[in-house]
Design an enzyme around this catalytic site. Structure first.
Site, PDB file in Angstrom:
ATOM      1  N   GLU A  83       0.839  -1.200   0.000  1.00  0.00           N
ATOM      2  CA  GLU A  83       0.000   0.000   0.000  1.00  0.00           C
ATOM      3  C   GLU A  83       0.873   1.248   0.000  1.00  0.00           C
ATOM      4  O   GLU A  83       2.028   1.223   0.460  1.00  0.00           O
ATOM      5  CB  GLU A  83      -0.878  -0.035   1.273  1.00  0.00           C
ATOM      6  N   ASN A  91     -12.411  -1.075  -0.630  1.00  0.00           N
ATOM      7  CA  ASN A  91     -11.693  -1.722   0.474  1.00  0.00           C
ATOM      8  C   ASN A  91     -12.283  -1.244   1.800  1.00  0.00           C
ATOM      9  O   ASN A  91     -12.514  -0.037   1.979  1.00  0.00           O
ATOM     10  CB  ASN A  91     -10.205  -1.330   0.428  1.00  0.00           C
ATOM     11  N   GLU A  92     -12.508  -2.146   2.696  1.00  0.00           N
ATOM     12  CA  GLU A  92     -13.024  -1.808   4.030  1.00  0.00           C
ATOM     13  C   GLU A  92     -14.086  -0.710   3.937  1.00  0.00           C
ATOM     14  O   GLU A  92     -13.998   0.327   4.595  1.00  0.00           O
ATOM     15  CB  GLU A  92     -11.883  -1.415   4.974  1.00  0.00           C
ATOM     16  N   TYR A  95      -6.593  -9.002  11.626  1.00  0.00           N
ATOM     17  CA  TYR A  95      -5.252  -8.688  12.140  1.00  0.00           C
ATOM     18  C   TYR A  95      -5.069  -9.282  13.530  1.00  0.00           C
ATOM     19  O   TYR A  95      -6.031  -9.424  14.295  1.00  0.00           O
ATOM     20  CB  TYR A  95      -5.054  -7.169  12.195  1.00  0.00           C
ATOM     21  N   GLU A 140      -6.065  -9.169   3.728  1.00  0.00           N
ATOM     22  CA  GLU A 140      -5.199  -8.471   4.696  1.00  0.00           C
ATOM     23  C   GLU A 140      -5.134  -9.321   5.954  1.00  0.00           C
ATOM     24  O   GLU A 140      -6.184  -9.648   6.541  1.00  0.00           O
ATOM     25  CB  GLU A 140      -5.738  -7.075   5.033  1.00  0.00           C
ATOM     26  N   GLN A 163       2.272  -6.012   5.493  1.00  0.00           N
ATOM     27  CA  GLN A 163       2.483  -5.706   4.089  1.00  0.00           C
ATOM     28  C   GLN A 163       3.921  -6.105   3.717  1.00  0.00           C
ATOM     29  O   GLN A 163       4.722  -6.366   4.605  1.00  0.00           O
ATOM     30  CB  GLN A 163       2.240  -4.238   3.821  1.00  0.00           C
TER      31      GLN A 163
HETATM   32  O1  AHR Z   1      -2.828  -2.587   6.299  1.00  0.00           O
HETATM   33  C1  AHR Z   1      -3.108  -1.379   6.919  1.00  0.00           C
HETATM   34  C2  AHR Z   1      -4.577  -0.987   6.854  1.00  0.00           C
HETATM   35  O2  AHR Z   1      -5.335  -1.899   7.571  1.00  0.00           O
HETATM   36  C3  AHR Z   1      -5.201  -0.992   5.487  1.00  0.00           C
HETATM   37  O3  AHR Z   1      -4.976   0.177   4.789  1.00  0.00           O
HETATM   38  C4  AHR Z   1      -6.653  -1.131   5.801  1.00  0.00           C
HETATM   39  O4  AHR Z   1      -7.370  -1.764   4.780  1.00  0.00           O
HETATM   40  C5  AHR Z   1      -6.664  -1.896   7.110  1.00  0.00           C
HETATM   41  O5  AHR Z   1      -7.463  -1.310   8.054  1.00  0.00           O
END
Ligand code: AHR
Length: 483
Positions: free
Chosen positions: A26, A173-174, A236, A293, A342
């Site tokens: 990103e 995205n999101e 995450y 992600e 990432q």
């Molecule tokens: O990876 C960092 C961020 O995490 C991304 O931009 C977003 O999609 C997510 O919240």
């Protein structure tokens, strides 16, 4: 007997799609700029502005697919800002990530150049949150049209004759958060509208849920399943579950090791939950689930920009990666892509850079060691009395069985016996590698870049159809054997 795994070559389950080993890059912090892109005039060796050392290191991972330009950045990205002569490109503000100036030196052409250097497929994530249907449609035409349209001619004028192959196309995205704070009903309708104007072979991806938000998946599948090829999912791993104090990447208390591993194992429950809903609307599993992600998320390193999400990476991250891959393998029928967040300098990165210096993280080594799982068949394993700290996966490609395992216990060495039920292993065919930690936060630094790296491993005994592997605490091990 403890820690026994019975494997059968006859019980093939599903193919591990190589895209599960995918990546995400990103415009965030130093991922694109300084990470991949240094510009043609940089003293750092580069090819057309892209760092040579990074490409060389990443090529060893066989990266199958790269997602770009975001993340949150995607829904604030206007593709026209990143095409044409670089000196004329617009300067914009990266509102999500530190409000820094984005000079758009890395745009569509540079991204595809990068994919060609890495020999990977392109996953473009387009803007729904602050864009328009027309803008998205035009970008798609600019990239993919071979005929004589004005946009295709503009692409040619900008240096690219042939259209690019956009294999994956994400529509927002999101969008439940940084991509527009939408409700699922609203986004599902918008998705249908935007998607109508994206023709061609690219697989169309709808924005999926965040971790346990099953309602999002339910509404999306009910309303738009017939219009999508895939649905995404983000999850995450935070040690503390507290966004304002997530926990440190190194020098953390022992209990944060356990919490982190416990949290990453939630991936299994989450995928299962979303798959159950998807199965209801799509029993034939046509719609793919892409965990586009995932990874660890800690507090940023002291003294670094909080908007840049720069964190160290230790043997704990290596264990998280190994355990997570094993979960993805288990769900191979539906989970056909995953993109770690990432690739360089951001969150659970493969590579960290400091000026012209670079290092490979422990997570890098897991990706490298596990690459033999790509496109191999998962074999059904019956486990008996497994330690709660051991996770493993067994796949087969041609006549080679590939075992990966992780002992994420902190103190105890585990002996794990894998027994092949359908024949002996070829004598002396075993080859093992290991990544082993001595301390919970063992990591690589620019001064000592190879402290944690894969080494040849011979802590196993293979006899007939049995192999006993002695896995030290905090270790990730791979063994390949011929049958
Ligand atoms: O990876 C960092 C961020 O995490 C991304 O931009 C977003 O999609 C997510 O919240």
């Amino acid at each position: 007997m403890k820690n026994q795994v019975f494997i059968s070559s006859k019980r093939r389950k599903a193919e591990v799609n190589k895209n599960v080993y995918g990546h995400f890059a990103e415009h965030l912090g130093r991922c694109i700029y300084e990470g991949f892109w240094v510009g043609e005039d940089s003293p750092i060796p580069n090819v057309r502005g892209i760092r040579k050392d990074i490409i060389e290191a990443l090529k060893a991972l066989n990266i199958p697919v790269l997602r770009w330009p975001g993340g949150c950045f995607a829904d604030n990205y206007h593709w026209r800002d990143g095409i044409g002569p670089r000196k004329n490109r617009k300067k914009t503000i990266n509102i999500h990530w530190g409000n820094v100036i984005e000079d758009n030196q890395f745009g569509t052409h540079e991204f595809f150049d990068l994919c060609e250097m890495l020999n990977c497929d392109a996953y473009i994530n387009a803007n729904v949150g602050s864009g328009t249907v027309a803008e998205m449609r035009d970008w798609f035409e600019y990239m993919t049209y071979d005929g004589d349209s004005t946009l295709a001619s503009e692409r040619r004028k900008n240096g690219r004759k042939k259209p690019w192959d956009v294999k994956w196309f994400g529509i927002g995205n999101e969008n439940w958060g940084c991509g527009g704070n939408m409700r699922p009903e609203f986004y599902a309708d918008l998705y249908r509208q935007y998607r109508t104007y994206i023709r061609g072979d690219a697989k169309k991806i709808a924005c999926g849920a965040n971790d346990f938000d099953y309602n999002w998946t339910d509404v999306l599948m009910k309303t738009a399943a017939g219009h999508m090829d895939a649905l995404s999912l983000h999850f995450y791993t935070l040690p503390t579950q507290n966004w304002s104090s997530k926990g440190k990447a190194t020098n953390f208390p022992k209990e944060e090791w356990t919490r982190t591993l416990d949290r990453c194992k939630k991936m299994d429950e989450i995928i299962r939950g979303h798959c159950t809903i998807m199965d209801k609307y799509d029993p034939n599993k046509r719609v793919e689930l892409l965990v586009d992600e995932w990874g660890t998320w800690y507090d940023v390193e002291e003294g670094t920009n909080p908007g840049f999400l720069y964190q160290q990476n230790s043997i704990r991250d290596a264990c998280v990666a190994a355990v997570t891959f094993h979960i993805f393998h288990k769900h191979a029928e539906r989970v056909t892509m995953a993109n770690i967040a990432q690739t360089v300098n951001v969150l659970q990165a493969m590579i960290l850079t400091d000026g012209e210096k670079m290092l490979r993280t422990p997570t890098y080594h897991v990706f490298e060691m596990f690459k033999h799982h790509q496109d191999a068949w998962t074999l059904d394993c019956i486990e008996q009395e497994m330690s709660e700290f051991v996770s493993s996966s067994v796949t087969k490609k041609n006549d080679t069985i590939f075992i990966s395992l992780c002992n994420y216990g902190l103190d105890k060495t585990e002996n794990i016996i894998f027994e092949h039920e359908d024949g002996n292993f070829v004598a002396d065919s075993a080859e093992g590698y290991a990544l082993i930690g001595n301390k919970t936060d063992d990591h690589n630094t620019f001064e000592n870049p190879d402290k944690v790296k894969k080494n040849l491993f011979n802590g196993y005994k293979a006899e007939g159809g049995k192999i006993t592997i002695t896995a030290p605490p905090m270790s990730v091990i791979t063994i390949s054997l011929k049958v």
